[in-house]
Design a protein around this motif. Structure first.
Motif, mmCIF file in Angstrom:
data_model
loop_
_atom_site.group_PDB
_atom_site.id
_atom_site.type_symbol
_atom_site.label_atom_id
_atom_site.label_comp_id
_atom_site.label_asym_id
_atom_site.label_seq_id
_atom_site.Cartn_x
_atom_site.Cartn_y
_atom_site.Cartn_z
ATOM 1 N N THR A 49 0.848 -1.190 0.000
ATOM 2 C CA THR A 49 0.000 0.000 0.000
ATOM 3 C C THR A 49 0.884 1.241 0.000
ATOM 4 O O THR A 49 1.847 1.330 0.757
ATOM 5 N N VAL A 50 0.563 2.188 -0.856
ATOM 6 C CA VAL A 50 1.302 3.451 -0.910
ATOM 7 C C VAL A 50 0.530 4.489 -0.098
ATOM 8 O O VAL A 50 -0.650 4.754 -0.384
ATOM 9 N N VAL A 51 1.181 5.058 0.908
ATOM 10 C CA VAL A 51 0.577 6.097 1.740
ATOM 11 C C VAL A 51 1.269 7.416 1.410
ATOM 12 O O VAL A 51 2.484 7.543 1.568
ATOM 13 N N VAL A 66 -0.770 11.418 -9.167
ATOM 14 C CA VAL A 66 0.013 10.260 -8.729
ATOM 15 C C VAL A 66 -0.909 9.115 -8.334
ATOM 16 O O VAL A 66 -0.667 7.954 -8.682
ATOM 17 N N VAL A 67 -1.977 9.444 -7.622
ATOM 18 C CA VAL A 67 -2.953 8.422 -7.207
ATOM 19 C C VAL A 67 -3.524 7.704 -8.425
ATOM 20 O O VAL A 67 -3.607 6.467 -8.458
ATOM 21 N N THR A 68 -3.915 8.470 -9.440
ATOM 22 C CA THR A 68 -4.488 7.881 -10.654
ATOM 23 C C THR A 68 -3.522 6.894 -11.291
ATOM 24 O O THR A 68 -3.911 5.784 -11.680
ATOM 25 N N ARG A 69 -2.264 7.258 -11.394
ATOM 26 C CA ARG A 69 -1.263 6.401 -12.040
ATOM 27 C C ARG A 69 -0.947 5.164 -11.204
ATOM 28 O O ARG A 69 -0.803 4.062 -11.738
ATOM 29 N N LEU A 70 -0.842 5.329 -9.900
ATOM 30 C CA LEU A 70 -0.541 4.178 -9.046
ATOM 31 C C LEU A 70 -1.698 3.176 -9.031
ATOM 32 O O LEU A 70 -1.485 1.959 -9.083
ATOM 33 N N LYS A 71 -2.919 3.680 -8.972
ATOM 34 C CA LYS A 71 -4.082 2.778 -8.984
ATOM 35 C C LYS A 71 -4.179 2.053 -10.317
ATOM 36 O O LYS A 71 -4.527 0.867 -10.356
ATOM 37 N N HIS A 72 -3.857 2.735 -11.407
ATOM 38 C CA HIS A 72 -3.861 2.089 -12.723
ATOM 39 C C HIS A 72 -2.837 0.955 -12.768
ATOM 40 O O HIS A 72 -3.043 -0.056 -13.456
ATOM 41 N N ALA A 268 6.864 11.292 -13.134
ATOM 42 C CA ALA A 268 8.179 11.086 -12.517
ATOM 43 C C ALA A 268 8.037 10.678 -11.049
ATOM 44 O O ALA A 268 8.789 9.824 -10.549
ATOM 45 N N VAL A 269 7.081 11.279 -10.363
ATOM 46 C CA VAL A 269 6.841 10.931 -8.959
ATOM 47 C C VAL A 269 6.387 9.475 -8.851
ATOM 48 O O VAL A 269 6.855 8.721 -7.989
ATOM 49 N N THR A 270 5.503 9.078 -9.741
ATOM 50 C CA THR A 270 5.010 7.695 -9.733
ATOM 51 C C THR A 270 6.131 6.705 -9.991
ATOM 52 O O THR A 270 6.207 5.656 -9.337
ATOM 53 N N ARG A 271 7.022 7.032 -10.924
ATOM 54 C CA ARG A 271 8.112 6.101 -11.252
ATOM 55 C C ARG A 271 8.998 5.819 -10.046
ATOM 56 O O ARG A 271 9.353 4.665 -9.791
ATOM 57 N N ILE A 272 9.367 6.852 -9.305
ATOM 58 C CA ILE A 272 10.275 6.608 -8.179
ATOM 59 C C ILE A 272 9.552 5.873 -7.048
ATOM 60 O O ILE A 272 10.147 5.053 -6.344
ATOM 61 N N ILE A 273 8.253 6.121 -6.895
ATOM 62 C CA ILE A 273 7.485 5.374 -5.893
ATOM 63 C C ILE A 273 7.417 3.898 -6.278
ATOM 64 O O ILE A 273 7.572 3.010 -5.433
ATOM 65 N N GLU A 274 7.218 3.625 -7.559
ATOM 66 C CA GLU A 274 7.172 2.226 -8.019
ATOM 67 C C GLU A 274 8.525 1.545 -7.838
ATOM 68 O O GLU A 274 8.580 0.346 -7.530
ATOM 69 N N GLN A 275 9.607 2.280 -8.024
ATOM 70 C CA GLN A 275 10.936 1.707 -7.774
ATOM 71 C C GLN A 275 11.039 1.249 -6.321
ATOM 72 O O GLN A 275 11.525 0.152 -6.032
ATOM 73 N N ALA A 276 10.601 2.121 -5.418
ATOM 74 C CA ALA A 276 10.645 1.763 -4.001
ATOM 75 C C ALA A 276 9.720 0.591 -3.705
ATOM 76 O O ALA A 276 10.067 -0.324 -2.948
#
Length: 282
Positions: A49-51, A66-72, A268-276
Protein backbone atom coordinates in the motif's frame (compact mmCIF):
# COMPACT_ATOMS: atom_id res chain seq x y z
CA UNK A 1 -2.88 -50.48 -60.22
CA UNK A 2 -6.07 -48.81 -58.96
CA UNK A 3 -4.90 -45.88 -56.84
CA UNK A 4 -8.41 -45.40 -55.38
CA UNK A 5 -8.28 -48.95 -54.06
CA UNK A 6 -4.83 -48.47 -52.52
CA UNK A 7 -5.79 -45.25 -50.66
CA UNK A 8 -9.37 -46.19 -49.77
CA UNK A 9 -9.56 -46.27 -45.95
CA UNK A 10 -10.83 -49.50 -44.44
CA UNK A 11 -13.33 -49.62 -41.63
CA UNK A 12 -10.58 -50.83 -39.32
CA UNK A 13 -8.25 -47.95 -40.11
CA UNK A 14 -11.05 -45.43 -39.60
CA UNK A 15 -11.83 -46.97 -36.23
CA UNK A 16 -8.17 -46.82 -35.18
CA UNK A 17 -7.85 -43.18 -36.26
CA UNK A 18 -11.07 -42.30 -34.47
CA UNK A 19 -9.88 -43.94 -31.26
CA UNK A 20 -6.54 -42.10 -31.45
CA UNK A 21 -8.31 -38.77 -31.94
CA UNK A 22 -10.53 -39.49 -28.98
CA UNK A 23 -7.56 -40.25 -26.74
CA UNK A 24 -5.84 -37.02 -27.84
CA UNK A 25 -8.96 -35.00 -27.14
CA UNK A 26 -9.36 -36.55 -23.71
CA UNK A 27 -5.70 -35.85 -22.93
CA UNK A 28 -6.02 -32.19 -23.94
CA UNK A 29 -9.28 -31.84 -22.01
CA UNK A 30 -7.73 -33.31 -18.89
CA UNK A 31 -4.54 -31.28 -19.18
CA UNK A 32 -6.19 -27.87 -19.76
CA UNK A 33 -8.11 -27.75 -16.46
CA UNK A 34 -5.05 -29.00 -14.60
CA UNK A 35 -2.91 -26.20 -16.04
CA UNK A 36 -5.65 -23.68 -15.37
CA UNK A 37 -5.90 -24.89 -11.78
CA UNK A 38 -2.16 -24.52 -11.32
CA UNK A 39 -2.29 -20.96 -12.70
CA UNK A 40 -5.23 -20.12 -10.47
CA UNK A 41 -3.41 -21.33 -7.36
CA UNK A 42 -0.08 -19.77 -8.26
CA UNK A 43 0.76 -17.11 -5.59
CA UNK A 44 0.00 -13.61 -6.87
CA UNK A 45 2.51 -10.81 -6.31
CA UNK A 46 1.01 -8.69 -3.53
CA UNK A 47 1.72 -5.00 -3.97
CA UNK A 48 2.36 -2.79 -0.95
CA UNK A 49 0.00 0.00 0.00
CA UNK A 50 1.30 3.45 -0.91
CA UNK A 51 0.58 6.10 1.74
CA UNK A 52 1.01 9.67 0.48
CA UNK A 53 1.60 12.52 2.96
CA UNK A 54 1.35 16.08 1.68
CA UNK A 55 3.32 19.00 3.07
CA UNK A 56 2.71 22.65 3.89
CA UNK A 57 0.67 24.93 1.60
CA UNK A 58 -0.94 21.89 -0.08
CA UNK A 59 -3.56 19.24 0.63
CA UNK A 60 -4.19 15.62 -0.36
CA UNK A 61 -5.51 16.67 -3.78
CA UNK A 62 -1.93 17.57 -4.73
CA UNK A 63 -1.41 13.81 -5.14
CA UNK A 64 -4.34 13.30 -7.55
CA UNK A 65 -2.23 12.66 -10.65
CA UNK A 66 0.01 10.26 -8.73
CA UNK A 67 -2.95 8.42 -7.21
CA UNK A 68 -4.49 7.88 -10.65
CA UNK A 69 -1.26 6.40 -12.04
CA UNK A 70 -0.54 4.18 -9.05
CA UNK A 71 -4.08 2.78 -8.98
CA UNK A 72 -3.86 2.09 -12.72
CA UNK A 73 -0.69 0.09 -11.96
CA UNK A 74 -2.59 -1.95 -9.35
CA UNK A 75 -1.35 -0.35 -6.13
CA UNK A 76 -3.61 0.28 -3.14
CA UNK A 77 -3.25 4.02 -2.39
CA UNK A 78 -4.34 6.33 0.43
CA UNK A 79 -3.54 10.00 0.97
CA UNK A 80 -4.55 11.03 4.50
CA UNK A 81 -4.75 14.68 5.49
CA UNK A 82 -1.66 16.02 7.26
CA UNK A 83 -2.90 18.31 10.08
CA UNK A 84 0.06 20.75 9.73
CA UNK A 85 -0.24 21.74 13.41
CA UNK A 86 3.08 20.52 14.84
CA UNK A 87 5.72 17.94 13.97
CA UNK A 88 5.13 15.73 17.02
CA UNK A 89 1.33 15.78 16.67
CA UNK A 90 1.37 15.45 12.87
CA UNK A 91 3.75 12.49 13.09
CA UNK A 92 1.67 10.84 15.81
CA UNK A 93 -1.41 11.24 13.61
CA UNK A 94 0.24 9.60 10.59
CA UNK A 95 1.73 6.89 12.82
CA UNK A 96 -1.75 6.03 14.11
CA UNK A 97 -3.08 5.96 10.56
CA UNK A 98 -0.37 3.50 9.51
CA UNK A 99 -1.65 1.07 12.13
CA UNK A 100 -4.90 0.82 10.16
CA UNK A 101 -3.13 -0.32 6.99
CA UNK A 102 -2.68 -4.09 6.58
CA UNK A 103 0.48 -5.42 4.96
CA UNK A 104 3.63 -3.65 3.80
CA UNK A 105 3.63 0.11 3.24
CA UNK A 106 5.61 2.48 1.05
CA UNK A 107 5.43 5.81 2.91
CA UNK A 108 5.81 8.93 0.77
CA UNK A 109 6.24 12.52 1.95
CA UNK A 110 6.33 15.81 0.06
CA UNK A 111 8.00 18.96 1.43
CA UNK A 112 7.39 19.22 5.21
CA UNK A 113 5.63 15.86 4.86
CA UNK A 114 9.13 14.37 4.64
CA UNK A 115 9.78 15.44 8.23
CA UNK A 116 6.49 13.84 9.24
CA UNK A 117 7.15 10.46 7.61
CA UNK A 118 10.69 10.34 9.04
CA UNK A 119 9.26 10.45 12.55
CA UNK A 120 6.01 8.55 11.95
CA UNK A 121 7.78 5.52 10.45
CA UNK A 122 10.30 5.14 13.26
CA UNK A 123 8.12 2.64 15.17
CA UNK A 124 5.97 1.40 12.28
CA UNK A 125 7.19 -2.10 11.35
CA UNK A 126 4.94 -2.31 8.28
CA UNK A 127 6.77 0.59 6.57
CA UNK A 128 9.24 -1.07 4.20
CA UNK A 129 10.37 1.94 2.15
CA UNK A 130 10.42 5.73 2.45
CA UNK A 131 10.12 8.08 -0.51
CA UNK A 132 10.99 11.77 -0.23
CA UNK A 133 9.51 14.04 -2.90
CA UNK A 134 11.17 17.49 -2.83
CA UNK A 135 11.14 16.93 0.91
CA UNK A 136 12.84 17.55 4.22
CA UNK A 137 14.51 14.56 5.85
CA UNK A 138 15.81 15.89 9.19
CA UNK A 139 17.99 13.92 11.54
CA UNK A 140 16.94 13.31 15.12
CA UNK A 141 17.11 16.58 17.06
CA UNK A 142 17.29 18.66 13.89
CA UNK A 143 14.79 21.32 12.76
CA UNK A 144 13.62 22.45 9.35
CA UNK A 145 14.97 25.94 10.11
CA UNK A 146 18.44 24.55 10.86
CA UNK A 147 18.55 22.75 7.51
CA UNK A 148 17.31 25.82 5.64
CA UNK A 149 19.84 28.09 7.38
CA UNK A 150 22.66 25.67 6.55
CA UNK A 151 21.83 25.91 2.84
CA UNK A 152 20.55 29.45 2.20
CA UNK A 153 19.04 30.62 -1.06
CA UNK A 154 15.38 29.69 -0.68
CA UNK A 155 12.90 32.53 -1.14
CA UNK A 156 9.89 31.19 0.78
CA UNK A 157 10.18 33.57 3.74
CA UNK A 158 9.57 36.72 1.74
CA UNK A 159 6.36 35.32 0.20
CA UNK A 160 4.62 34.34 3.44
CA UNK A 161 1.52 35.89 4.97
CA UNK A 162 1.23 35.27 8.75
CA UNK A 163 -2.30 34.90 10.13
CA UNK A 164 -2.97 34.53 13.90
CA UNK A 165 -5.23 31.74 15.19
CA UNK A 166 -6.40 30.76 18.70
CA UNK A 167 -4.66 27.79 20.33
CA UNK A 168 -6.87 25.11 21.95
CA UNK A 169 -5.25 25.59 25.35
CA UNK A 170 -5.30 29.36 25.19
CA UNK A 171 -3.00 31.88 23.63
CA UNK A 172 -2.38 32.59 19.96
CA UNK A 173 -0.52 30.72 17.25
CA UNK A 174 0.52 31.82 13.78
CA UNK A 175 -0.55 30.20 10.54
CA UNK A 176 1.54 30.74 7.44
CA UNK A 177 0.12 31.06 3.92
CA UNK A 178 1.95 31.84 0.69
CA UNK A 179 0.58 35.11 -0.69
CA UNK A 180 -1.77 34.38 -3.57
CA UNK A 181 0.05 36.67 -6.01
CA UNK A 182 3.39 35.01 -5.14
CA UNK A 183 2.18 31.42 -5.03
CA UNK A 184 2.84 30.26 -8.57
CA UNK A 185 6.34 31.75 -8.90
CA UNK A 186 7.36 30.47 -5.47
CA UNK A 187 5.69 27.08 -5.23
CA UNK A 188 4.42 25.92 -8.61
CA UNK A 189 6.24 27.70 -11.45
CA UNK A 190 5.83 24.76 -13.87
CA UNK A 191 2.13 24.25 -13.14
CA UNK A 192 -0.47 25.76 -15.53
CA UNK A 193 -1.59 29.19 -14.35
CA UNK A 194 -5.23 28.26 -13.75
CA UNK A 195 -4.22 25.20 -11.71
CA UNK A 196 -1.72 27.22 -9.68
CA UNK A 197 -4.42 29.80 -8.93
CA UNK A 198 -6.70 27.04 -7.63
CA UNK A 199 -3.88 25.67 -5.50
CA UNK A 200 -3.22 29.12 -4.05
CA UNK A 201 -6.88 29.59 -3.17
CA UNK A 202 -7.22 26.17 -1.49
CA UNK A 203 -3.79 25.95 0.17
CA UNK A 204 -3.61 24.51 3.70
CA UNK A 205 -1.70 26.79 6.08
CA UNK A 206 1.02 25.44 8.32
CA UNK A 207 1.64 26.47 11.93
CA UNK A 208 4.83 28.54 12.03
CA UNK A 209 6.00 26.56 15.06
CA UNK A 210 6.66 23.40 12.99
CA UNK A 211 9.80 24.90 11.48
CA UNK A 212 11.55 25.14 14.85
CA UNK A 213 10.34 21.83 16.29
CA UNK A 214 13.08 19.24 16.71
CA UNK A 215 12.61 15.87 15.00
CA UNK A 216 12.17 13.02 17.47
CA UNK A 217 13.16 10.31 14.99
CA UNK A 218 14.90 9.67 11.68
CA UNK A 219 13.47 6.49 10.15
CA UNK A 220 15.67 6.89 7.05
CA UNK A 221 18.56 5.61 9.17
CA UNK A 222 17.03 2.13 9.29
CA UNK A 223 14.50 2.01 6.42
CA UNK A 224 15.61 2.09 2.75
CA UNK A 225 14.79 5.42 1.13
CA UNK A 226 14.32 7.02 -2.28
CA UNK A 227 14.57 10.75 -2.98
CA UNK A 228 13.24 12.81 -5.89
CA UNK A 229 15.29 16.03 -5.92
CA UNK A 230 13.78 19.04 -7.69
CA UNK A 231 16.43 21.29 -9.25
CA UNK A 232 14.14 24.33 -9.78
CA UNK A 233 12.83 24.35 -6.21
CA UNK A 234 12.50 27.70 -4.41
CA UNK A 235 11.21 26.30 -1.11
CA UNK A 236 13.98 23.79 -0.38
CA UNK A 237 17.24 24.60 -2.11
CA UNK A 238 18.92 22.09 -4.38
CA UNK A 239 21.97 21.99 -2.09
CA UNK A 240 19.79 21.14 0.92
CA UNK A 241 17.96 18.38 -0.94
CA UNK A 242 21.20 16.85 -2.18
CA UNK A 243 22.68 16.97 1.32
CA UNK A 244 19.71 15.19 2.91
CA UNK A 245 19.48 12.57 0.15
CA UNK A 246 23.21 11.85 0.39
CA UNK A 247 23.15 11.63 4.17
CA UNK A 248 20.30 9.12 4.00
CA UNK A 249 22.09 7.09 1.28
CA UNK A 250 18.84 7.37 -0.65
CA UNK A 251 18.31 6.10 -4.18
CA UNK A 252 18.23 9.55 -5.75
CA UNK A 253 16.73 10.92 -8.95
CA UNK A 254 17.07 14.58 -9.93
CA UNK A 255 14.44 16.28 -12.07
CA UNK A 256 14.00 19.77 -13.47
CA UNK A 257 10.82 20.76 -11.66
CA UNK A 258 9.35 23.17 -9.13
CA UNK A 259 8.46 22.36 -5.54
CA UNK A 260 4.98 21.28 -6.72
CA UNK A 261 6.42 18.33 -8.63
CA UNK A 262 3.61 15.96 -7.63
CA UNK A 263 1.25 18.23 -9.61
CA UNK A 264 3.53 19.19 -12.52
CA UNK A 265 5.27 15.82 -13.00
CA UNK A 266 3.11 13.05 -11.53
CA UNK A 267 4.70 10.60 -13.98
CA UNK A 268 8.18 11.09 -12.52
CA UNK A 269 6.84 10.93 -8.96
CA UNK A 270 5.01 7.70 -9.73
CA UNK A 271 8.11 6.10 -11.25
CA UNK A 272 10.27 6.61 -8.18
CA UNK A 273 7.48 5.37 -5.89
CA UNK A 274 7.17 2.23 -8.02
CA UNK A 275 10.94 1.71 -7.77
CA UNK A 276 10.64 1.76 -4.00
CA UNK A 277 7.55 -0.47 -4.08
CA UNK A 278 9.27 -3.13 -6.17
CA UNK A 279 12.04 -3.36 -3.59
CA UNK A 280 9.53 -4.54 -0.98
CA UNK A 281 8.42 -7.59 -3.00
CA UNK A 282 10.34 -10.74 -2.12
Amino acid sequence: MNLKTVFRPTRKSVAVLGAAAGVAALTLTATAPANAAKAAHRPQEKKPTVVLVHGAFADSSSWNGVVTRLKHAGYPVVAPANPLRGLASDSAYVHSFLKSVRGPVVLVGHSYGGSVISEAAADSPNVKALVYIAAFAPDKGETVTQISDKFPGGTLGETLNPVPFPLPGGGTGTDLYIKADKFRAQFAADVPKTVAEQMAATQRPVAASVFDEKAAGAAWRTIPSWDLVTTQDKNITLAAQRFMAGRAHAHTVEIKASHAVSVSRPDAVTRIIEQAARSTVR
